[in-house]
Write an enzyme that holds these catalytic residues in place. Structure first.
Site, PDB file in Angstrom:
ATOM      1  N   ASP A 128       0.836  -1.197   0.000  1.00 27.39           N
ATOM      2  CA  ASP A 128       0.000   0.000   0.000  1.00 27.39           C
ATOM      3  C   ASP A 128       0.872   1.249   0.000  1.00 27.39           C
ATOM      4  O   ASP A 128       2.041   1.214   0.413  1.00 27.39           O
ATOM      5  CB  ASP A 128      -0.912   0.020   1.234  1.00 27.39           C
TER       6      ASP A 128
ATOM      7  N   TYR B 248      -5.333  -9.075   2.429  1.00 25.10           N
ATOM      8  CA  TYR B 248      -5.470  -7.667   2.795  1.00 25.10           C
ATOM      9  C   TYR B 248      -5.327  -7.564   4.307  1.00 25.10           C
ATOM     10  O   TYR B 248      -6.255  -7.878   5.069  1.00 25.10           O
ATOM     11  CB  TYR B 248      -6.830  -7.127   2.350  1.00 25.10           C
TER      12      TYR B 248
END
Length: 441
Positions: free
Chosen positions: A266, A405
């Protein structure tokens, strides 16, 4: 019909150089070049004509005149002079099939090597381009004379040019993964180079947060520039890709660099540990013999402590596939979790028990739903270790299957990820900081 008789029949109809006559019988008498075969056939016809001279003089003279005109054979002219016969009228004769371009092979090869001098390379391959009418003419010729053992004109040009270029350049011919493909048109003399990419692999560490992996185009203006992106056309001023690639282009003289990596972290996450595997694909490099240690130092200096690369090595295109497959490899993460309420040591032990050796079901996170299909994915967690930092904070280390995730593993993402830290403890938990510690390949 015998080979010699067929050769005469061909020469009766069309002027042919030694290469083009011999090529019609290329798959006979292996190991002898087409030019030698063509000359040998003309020599045999000459000898036969001379033996006929005493008994069948008319036929002998006919054959000699064919050899002198369409055979482009000077020895036949000399014999006619000796017999006190007038040779055919001198005319500029051009080979019906190659237009005498086999005579220019040596010069074309030298010109190609001169052009190759602009590039560093170890291996090459030759490609031959011919006008359509040249190939059609040869196809019609082969059909007319029922050629059974002939070789394609393109193949002979390619073989001879490759051999010459190898000699003049000192480089190796490679049919599988050449550094450069030399595209030659022997008829027009045109030369083009297809410079294949250079692939350099390594690992990168992203040492600061707030940098995307690749250039992120502004969603409002589509890269044209607007107030929102401060007229840069980009959502973020720099990226890992943009911090790494310029020194690669400078070192190689390439025209473009493409960045391939094993997954991505990210924007607000760091990539630590040994780093993430990546490959830089450099298009049309002029230099291939590069000092990788110096390049590594140049990249790290250019990235100014934001990104670091290591373990640079030259690889082939197949390595990109291996790197991409690594997206599903094991990953290790460290995430700082903040809880709504205080947590006990027992709570943290419960997290370790409930989240180690389990399959997590995740619907596409809400934060990326605008660019990803809404699917449910199953990812395996091998091990979770939790360490308390304060009454409401903990450090959680996760070793899991690639593609998990982690932020949503903490928050639960409104029930779209299960099990999650929030679900197990029955209270809100949110990720504060996330680091990727290892990409295991």
């Amino acid at each position: 019909m015998g080979v010699v008789e067929k050769a005469l029949q061909m020469l009766e109809r069309h002027p042919l150089c030694n290469h083009c006559l011999g090529r019609q019988f290329a798959f006979l008498a292996h190991g002898i070049e087409n030019e030698e075969k063509g000359k040998a056939l003309k020599t045999i016809l000459l000898m036969e004509a001379q033996t006929l001279a005493s008994t069948k003089k008319t036929e002998a003279i006919r054959v000699l005149k064919i050899l002198a005109s369409n055979g482009l054979f000077e020895q036949a002219e000399e014999v006619l002079h000796q017999m006190r016969r007038r040779p055919p009228k001198k005319a500029v004769q051009t080979c019906f099939l190659c237009e005498n371009r086999f005579e220019a092979v040596d010069e074309l090869a030298k010109r190609a090597v001169e052009k190759l001098g602009e590039y560093e390379f170890n291996t090459f391959l030759v490609g031959v381009e011919l006008p359509v009418d040249v190939e059609e003419r040869e196809d019609e010729f082969k059909a007319r004379f029922n050629v059974e053992y002939g070789e394609n004109i393109r193949l002979e040009f390619g073989r001879l040019l490759a051999r010459k270029i190898a000699i003049y350049s000192g480089k190796k011919l490679d049919y599988h993964k050449p550094d450069i493909v030399v595209l030659l048109n022997p008829i027009t003399g045109e030369i083009r180079l297809q410079v294949n990419p250079l692939y350099v692999a390594g690992r990168y560490k992203k040492l600061v947060r707030g940098i995307p992996q690749s250039k992120w185009t502004c969603t409002k203006c589509g890269g044209k520039g607007c107030e929102k992106c401060n007229w840069t056309g980009k959502r973020y001023p720099e990226s890992v890709e943009e911090l790494i690639t310029p020194p690669f282009l400078e070192a190689t003289g390439g025209v473009k660099a493409s960045f391939h990596a094993s997954g991505r972290e990210d924007v607000d996450a760091r990539m630590l540990g040994k780093g993430r595997p990546f490959v830089i694909e450099i298009s049309q490099p002029r230099k291939r013999f590069i000092d990788l240690k110096k390049l590594e130092e140049a990249v790290n200096a250019y990235a100014k402590g934001k990104v670091e690369v290591s373990n640079l090595q030259i690889v082939d295109k197949d390595f990109i596939r291996r790197v991409k497959k690594g997206e599903a490899a094991q990953k290790e993460y460290c995430v700082i979790v903040e809880f709504e309420k205080e947590v006990s040591d027992e709570d943290l032990k419960l997290l370790e028990q409930k989240l180690s050796g389990v399959i997590v079901k995740q619907r596409t996170p809400l934060r990326v739903l605008h660019r990803r299909a809404d699917l449910t994915r199953e990812k395996y967690i091998y091990e979770v270790k939790v360490r308390k930092l304060s009454p409401k904070k903990a450090e959680m280390r996760v070793r899991c299957q690639g593609g998990l995730y982690v932020k949503e593993l903490v928050s639960g993402d409104e029930g779209r990820t299960t099990p999650s830290v929030s679900e197990i403890l029955g209270q809100k938990a949110k990720p504060i900081k996330l680091d990727v510690l290892n990409v295991i390949m």
